[in-house]
Design a protein around this motif. Structure first.
Motif, PDB file in Angstrom:
ATOM      1  N   PHE A 208     -35.912  26.247  -8.121  1.00 59.17           N
ATOM      2  CA  PHE A 208     -36.378  25.762  -9.430  1.00 59.17           C
ATOM      3  C   PHE A 208     -37.719  25.023  -9.344  1.00 59.17           C
ATOM      4  N   GLY A 209     -38.635  25.508  -8.494  1.00 60.48           N
ATOM      5  CA  GLY A 209     -39.971  24.914  -8.486  1.00 60.48           C
ATOM      6  C   GLY A 209     -40.707  25.253  -9.767  1.00 60.48           C
TER       7      GLY A 209
ATOM      8  N   MET B  75     -40.888  29.046 -13.421  1.00 62.43           N
ATOM      9  CA  MET B  75     -39.897  28.524 -12.491  1.00 62.43           C
ATOM     10  C   MET B  75     -39.804  29.501 -11.313  1.00 62.43           C
ATOM     11  N   ILE B  76     -40.174  29.026 -10.138  1.00 60.91           N
ATOM     12  CA  ILE B  76     -40.284  29.877  -8.954  1.00 60.91           C
ATOM     13  C   ILE B  76     -39.377  29.320  -7.855  1.00 60.91           C
ATOM     14  N   SER B  77     -38.575  30.181  -7.276  1.00 57.88           N
ATOM     15  CA  SER B  77     -37.782  29.804  -6.111  1.00 57.88           C
ATOM     16  C   SER B  77     -38.288  30.570  -4.888  1.00 57.88           C
ATOM     17  N   THR B  78     -38.207  29.949  -3.731  1.00 56.15           N
ATOM     18  CA  THR B  78     -38.707  30.550  -2.497  1.00 56.15           C
ATOM     19  C   THR B  78     -37.560  30.722  -1.506  1.00 56.15           C
ATOM     20  N   VAL B  79     -37.363  31.962  -1.077  1.00 58.69           N
ATOM     21  CA  VAL B  79     -36.318  32.297  -0.118  1.00 58.69           C
ATOM     22  C   VAL B  79     -36.988  32.819   1.145  1.00 58.69           C
ATOM     23  N   ARG B  80     -36.550  32.295   2.298  1.00 59.24           N
ATOM     24  CA  ARG B  80     -37.177  32.695   3.555  1.00 59.24           C
ATOM     25  C   ARG B  80     -36.103  33.070   4.567  1.00 59.24           C
ATOM     26  N   SER B  81     -36.438  34.030   5.426  1.00 57.91           N
ATOM     27  CA  SER B  81     -35.477  34.441   6.459  1.00 57.91           C
ATOM     28  C   SER B  81     -36.214  34.890   7.709  1.00 57.91           C
ATOM     29  N   GLU B  82     -35.438  35.074   8.781  1.00 58.02           N
ATOM     30  CA  GLU B  82     -35.982  35.591  10.037  1.00 58.02           C
ATOM     31  C   GLU B  82     -35.510  37.033  10.199  1.00 58.02           C
ATOM     32  N   LEU B  83     -36.471  37.927  10.253  1.00 62.90           N
ATOM     33  CA  LEU B  83     -36.192  39.363  10.280  1.00 62.90           C
ATOM     34  C   LEU B  83     -35.550  39.768  11.600  1.00 62.90           C
TER      35      LEU B  83
ATOM     36  N   GLN C  84     -41.060  36.398   9.951  1.00 64.62           N
ATOM     37  CA  GLN C  84     -40.612  35.696   8.747  1.00 64.62           C
ATOM     38  C   GLN C  84     -40.781  36.568   7.509  1.00 64.62           C
ATOM     39  N   LEU C  85     -39.724  36.616   6.697  1.00 63.88           N
ATOM     40  CA  LEU C  85     -39.788  37.262   5.393  1.00 63.88           C
ATOM     41  C   LEU C  85     -39.739  36.187   4.314  1.00 63.88           C
ATOM     42  N   ILE C  86     -40.567  36.341   3.290  1.00 65.10           N
ATOM     43  CA  ILE C  86     -40.629  35.368   2.198  1.00 65.10           C
ATOM     44  C   ILE C  86     -40.555  36.110   0.877  1.00 65.10           C
ATOM     45  N   ALA C  87     -39.581  35.779   0.053  1.00 65.56           N
ATOM     46  CA  ALA C  87     -39.449  36.334  -1.301  1.00 65.56           C
ATOM     47  C   ALA C  87     -39.518  35.180  -2.288  1.00 65.56           C
ATOM     48  N   GLN C  88     -40.160  35.413  -3.437  1.00 69.67           N
ATOM     49  CA  GLN C  88     -40.366  34.324  -4.400  1.00 69.67           C
ATOM     50  C   GLN C  88     -40.100  34.791  -5.833  1.00 69.67           C
ATOM     51  N   PRO C  89     -38.827  34.947  -6.187  1.00 65.50           N
ATOM     52  CA  PRO C  89     -38.513  35.409  -7.551  1.00 65.50           C
ATOM     53  C   PRO C  89     -38.893  34.382  -8.609  1.00 65.50           C
ATOM     54  N   ILE C  90     -39.429  34.901  -9.710  1.00 64.54           N
ATOM     55  CA  ILE C  90     -39.717  34.078 -10.887  1.00 64.54           C
ATOM     56  C   ILE C  90     -38.675  34.380 -11.954  1.00 64.54           C
TER      57      ILE C  90
ATOM     58  N   LEU D 142     -38.875  20.230 -20.002  1.00 60.15           N
ATOM     59  CA  LEU D 142     -37.884  21.015 -20.733  1.00 60.15           C
ATOM     60  C   LEU D 142     -37.509  22.280 -19.966  1.00 60.15           C
ATOM     61  N   LEU D 143     -38.504  22.901 -19.323  1.00 54.85           N
ATOM     62  CA  LEU D 143     -38.214  24.097 -18.524  1.00 54.85           C
ATOM     63  C   LEU D 143     -37.319  23.747 -17.338  1.00 54.85           C
ATOM     64  N   LEU D 144     -37.648  22.672 -16.637  1.00 56.78           N
ATOM     65  CA  LEU D 144     -36.865  22.278 -15.473  1.00 56.78           C
ATOM     66  C   LEU D 144     -35.422  21.936 -15.850  1.00 56.78           C
ATOM     67  N   GLU D 145     -35.230  21.356 -17.028  1.00 61.02           N
ATOM     68  CA  GLU D 145     -33.903  20.901 -17.440  1.00 61.02           C
ATOM     69  C   GLU D 145     -33.118  21.946 -18.225  1.00 61.02           C
ATOM     70  N   SER D 146     -33.725  23.096 -18.497  1.00 60.28           N
ATOM     71  CA  SER D 146     -33.052  24.128 -19.292  1.00 60.28           C
ATOM     72  C   SER D 146     -31.916  24.767 -18.493  1.00 60.28           C
ATOM     73  N   GLU D 147     -30.686  24.608 -18.976  1.00 62.14           N
ATOM     74  CA  GLU D 147     -29.541  25.211 -18.290  1.00 62.14           C
ATOM     75  C   GLU D 147     -29.661  26.726 -18.263  1.00 62.14           C
ATOM     76  N   LYS D 148     -30.138  27.305 -19.362  1.00 60.13           N
ATOM     77  CA  LYS D 148     -30.288  28.762 -19.435  1.00 60.13           C
ATOM     78  C   LYS D 148     -31.275  29.267 -18.386  1.00 60.13           C
ATOM     79  N   GLU D 149     -32.463  28.637 -18.311  1.00 56.64           N
ATOM     80  CA  GLU D 149     -33.489  29.101 -17.370  1.00 56.64           C
ATOM     81  C   GLU D 149     -33.031  28.886 -15.920  1.00 56.64           C
ATOM     82  N   ARG D 150     -32.364  27.776 -15.660  1.00 55.86           N
ATOM     83  CA  ARG D 150     -31.873  27.520 -14.307  1.00 55.86           C
ATOM     84  C   ARG D 150     -30.798  28.536 -13.916  1.00 55.86           C
ATOM     85  N   ALA D 151     -29.939  28.886 -14.877  1.00 54.52           N
ATOM     86  CA  ALA D 151     -28.897  29.880 -14.594  1.00 54.52           C
ATOM     87  C   ALA D 151     -29.522  31.233 -14.282  1.00 54.52           C
ATOM     88  N   GLU D 152     -30.540  31.636 -15.061  1.00 57.41           N
ATOM     89  CA  GLU D 152     -31.253  32.895 -14.808  1.00 57.41           C
ATOM     90  C   GLU D 152     -31.844  32.887 -13.406  1.00 57.41           C
TER      91      GLU D 152
END
Length: 418
Positions: free
Chosen positions: A289-290, A300-308, A227-233, A252-262
Motif C-alpha cells: 500500500f505505498g 497505490m503501489i505494492s512491491t514484491v521481491r523474490s530470489e529466482l 532478484q525478481l521485482i514485481a510492482q502491481p498498481i 483518503l486513498l491510503l485509508e480506503s478499504e475498497k482500494e486496499r482490498a483491491e
C-alpha cells in the motif's frame, strides 16, 4: 543497466529530439525508454535508446543461450499460448503477439553525455548533427469510446453478478477509445504526451508501421541478477489543486478499504505467481500500500521481491507471471474468460508488456497502460483504460476513474493545451 564503455559529451536534452526522429526514419525497429527522474521504488526506467533492423523469432526471444540484447513488446494476447484461452473480440488492426528486435545501436542518455555500447563513428555523429527533425507533425486524432456509458454501467453489474457467483473476486474491466487519421506523428506525440504526463515508465516503440506511445506508471517485472521485482498498481485517486487537497486525497486513498482490498488481492496473486519460479521462502512483500504521487494521480503501489531459482528460464518466468494480475484480476484464468466475454475489443498490445533484456538475462518491463497504439499504414490508433471491479465498486465511480486515466491522452489527441 550495465554500464556502456563509450562516452560522448552530448547532453540528453540536446541529442534526444534529433535522435528519435532520426531513428524513426533510418530503422524499421526503434525503442526509447524514459524514467523522467522519478523517485520510484526500485527505480524507474533507465533512459535508453535502441535501434535495429533484425526482428527476433519466438525461438530466439526465449532461447536461454541467445546472448544478445532483446527489446520489444509482449501482447496481452500471448496469454493464449500460456493458458487454454482465446481472444475472439474484434481487433482494431493486426498486432503480433511477440514483437522484439535485436538492437545494433544501444545508448544510455544522461545530461552529462551519452554512453554507447558500441563505438560510434565520426560519420554517424556527423549524420546526426546534420539531420533536421521534421517540424509541425500532426498530433491530433478524433477518437470515440467504444462502449457508451450506459452499456459500461450495465457491464459492471454483470461482472458483480459473476463475483456473487464466486467466478471472480476482482476483474480488471477495460474499455477502448479509437480513431482514424490521415497523418499522425508518433515521435512528436511522444514528446507531447511526456510533457502532459511525465511517468516513470514512459516510452516509444516502432516496429515498421506499428507504434507504441506510452506514459505508463506501472512496472510489470524487473530482473536484476537473481532478484525478481514485481510492482502491481491497484488504487487510484486524483491529485489535488493545492498541497492541502493533495494531502487529503493521499490520506483518503491510503485509508480506503475498497482500494486496499483491491491492492491486497492482486499483491497476493503476484506473490503466488513469483513463487512458481522462485526459491522457496524468498518471496517477500517489501512494501504494501505505498502511495506515490504522479503528475495527475496518486497510485497505490505494492512491491514484491523474490530470489529466482537458477534453472528458471525467461519463458518460464513469463509463463508464471503473465499477464500481470493488475490487468486481469483474481483468480486469473476464470477472470480472463469473463473480461474477454464482456469487453468489446481485442486488447492487443494494451495491457501487455514493453521492455528490454540485456545479454546476461537482466530485464525491465512496464505494463502497457496510459498508452497509444497506432498503425500508420492502416491510419488507425486506439488506447485502453480500465479499473478493478469488486463487489462493492460503484459503477459510476469506476467510469470516472477511467476518464481520469484517459485525460492526458485525450488532451494530446484533441490538441488541447492546459
Amino acid at each position: 543497466m550495465k554500464s556502456y564503455p563509450h562516452f560522448y559529451p552530448i547532453p540528453k536534452s540536446r541529442l534526444l529530439p534529433t535522435l528519435l526522429h532520426w531513428g524513426a526514419k533510418k530503422f524499421p525497429y526503434m525503442a526509447y525508454f524514459e524514467g523522467n527522474s522519478h523517485a520510484y521504488p526500485q527505480g524507474p526506467f533507465d533512459n535508453l535508446f535502441f535501434a535495429g533492423k533484425t526482428r527476433l523469432t519466438e525461438q530466439e526471444l526465449f532461447e536461454k543461450n541467445y546472448p544478445k540484447e532483446k527489446v520489444g513488446v509482449l501482447s496481452y494476447d500471448f496469454k493464449n499460448k500460456i493458458e487454454n484461452l482465446s481472444s475472439t473480440n474484434t481487433e482494431f488492426f493486426h498486432l503480433p503477439e511477440l514483437c522484439f528486435f535485436e538492437p545494433e545501436i544501444s545508448i544510455q542518455l544522461t545530461e552529462n553525455g551519452v554512453f554507447s555500447k558500441y563505438q560510434l563513428s565520426d560519420q554517424w555523429l556527423e549524420e546526426l548533427e546534420a539531420f533536421a527533425p521534421p517540424q509541425g507533425g500532426n498530433l491530433t486524432c478524433d477518437v470515440a469510446p467504444q462502449v457508451p456509458k450506459d452499456v459500461y454501467l450495465e457491464k459492471i453489474k454483470i461482472i458483480q453478478n459473476e463475483i456473487r457467483e464466486g467466478n471472480t473476486y476482482e476483474a480488471n474491466f477495460c474499455q477502448a477509445y479509437s480513431g482514424e487519421f490521415e497523418s499522425w506523428d508518433p515521435v512528436a506525440a511522444y514528446f507531447r504526451l511526456n510533457e502532459l504526463s511525465k511517468m516513470p515508465f514512459s516510452g516509444l516503440f516502432k516496429a515498421e508501421n506499428l507504434w507504441l506511445v506510452s506514459a505508463s506508471p506501472e512496472r510489470y517485472l524487473k530482473k536484476c541478477g537473481n532478484q525478481l521485482i514485481a510492482q502491481p498498481i491497484k488504487g487510484t485517486t486524483k491529485r489535488g489543486q493545492n498541497e492541502a487537497q493533495d494531502t487529503l486525497n493521499q490520506k483518503l486513498l491510503l485509508e480506503s478499504e475498497k482500494e486496499r482490498a483491491e491492492n491486497l488481492m492482486i499483491t497476493d496473486l503476484t506473490r503466488n505467481d513469483l513463487a512458481r519460479v522462485s526459491k522457496t521462502g524468498t518471496v517477500q512483500v517489501k512494501e504494501l500500500f505505498g502511495i506515490y504521487p504522479l503528475p495527475r494521480v496518486f497510485q497505490m503501489i505494492s512491491t514484491v521481491r523474490s530470489e529466482l531459482r537458477p534453472e528458471s528460464t525467461f519463458r518460464q518466468i513469463i509463463d508464471a507471471t503473465f499477464p500481470m494480475g493488475s490487468m486481469t484480476g483474481a483468480p486469473k484464468i476464470s477472470t480472463m474468460k469473463i473480461i474477454e466475454r464482456e469487453e468489446t475489443f481485442r486488447r492487443g498490445w494494451f495491457s501487455g508488456a514493453f521492455g528490454w533484456m540485456d545479454e546476461e538475462g537482466d530485464f525491465d518491463f512496464s505494463v502497457v497502460i496510459r498508452s497509444i497504439i497506432a498503425d500508420l499504414d492502416a491510419k488507425k490508433l486506439y488506447f485502453g483504460v480500465g479499473s478493478a471491479i469488486t463487489i462493492d465498486a460503484s459503477a459510476a465511480q469506476e467510469y470516472e476513474e477511467c476518464a481520469l486515466k484517459a485525460e492526458a491522452i485525450l488532451e494530446l489527441l484533441s490538441g488541447k493545451h492546459t
